[in-house]
Motif scaffolding. Sequence first.
Motif: not given
Length: 395
Positions: A13, A15, A233-236, A239, A264-266, A269, A290
């Motif tokens: 993915e 990352g 970056g990842r939605y986490c 970040k 990004g995604f995650g 969101e 994404k």
Amino acid sequence: MKPRIIILMHYLELGGAEMSLIGLLNALDPAKVDVDLFIYCHRGPLMKFIPKWVNLLPENTAYAVIESPIAVALKRGHLGVVAGRLMAKLKCQQFRRHYPAKGDDAAIMQYVGNYVTPWLPRINPDVEYDLCISYLTPHNIGRDKVRAKKRLAWIHTDYSTVDIDVVRELPVWGAYDHIASISHDVTSSFLNAFPSLSDRIIEIENILSADFVHSRAERSVELPETVRLLSIGRYCTAKNYDNVPDICRRLRLQGVDAKWYIIGFGGSEELIRQRIAEAGMEEHVILLGKKDNPYPYIKACDIYVQPSRYEGKSITVREAQILCKPVVVTNYPTASSQIKNGVDGVIVPLDNEGCARGLADFIADTALQQRIVDYLRIHDYANTSEVEKIYSLLK
């Protein structure tokens, strides 16, 4: 005969660890080594960038369902993997009742490694490799399921920011001949948790392909004529994108007409969108979702911003530097190993007010921005020479 390497990775993915693996594969020389690549689950947009000379081993469904929904693993008949995952969850919960997590709870992955790996088949059992590289934790599979003369495990995490079960994790790291760390700060935080492993550490910077980054950035993207900020970056939690709407609101109160784009995604969101609405920043903080190719957006932005709570060593910061973009990072624990403040980027405070003030000052200081761009143009941020450290392990 050339040395034979096997590299293990979860998936490809979008990352940082995945991008650094693509960089490593492109840096390795097929005239010097043969490489087998075992991807547990053949998914992710970076699959198509595996170099053609690399031997991608077939997907094994037992490995493919390690991180799938339990229902998928059941449907595919992998009852052992399901039992291992359920046991891992139970044991981790028992551990946390005695030792509550203070930071991000990373212990669960080691429990999954311990309880799922025994149910997995061996990988290419007829081959003994000269080197097995396990690229992402947990490293049980590289220890238990591959025949190899030497083993190398990679650290991509700042261990000062995550909560682990040291007792369970230490024997797995300890089974490896070498441990690759991506920076001095990452090494220090890792050795605070595992001081007995100091003699195993090799620092290997993330390797990127400058040609790959530049070629993919050629497609044009139109962004409105404002101050264009970009984060990827990842939605986490790590970040810190949930704080971007408030930072952007404060930035605009200081008179800066900015739009902040986030690729990004995650799982965070919904929280980020909620914070955008609370701050009234619907027109100014834009979630782009994404993107298989984020590089045109880096090329089109004015400033790349990494507003993280913590990082190992950000790949996207390096990619922005390769594209000669001014970079701002927050003062997370490993920031000083990522940026030479005022030379190849700027470090601003992590709190929202300080971050907004630092960003506003940097946006206004066009002379400093230009000095940074001039510096980036004459320095190498791809780190391709780091691949020599892999070859040295094979001698």
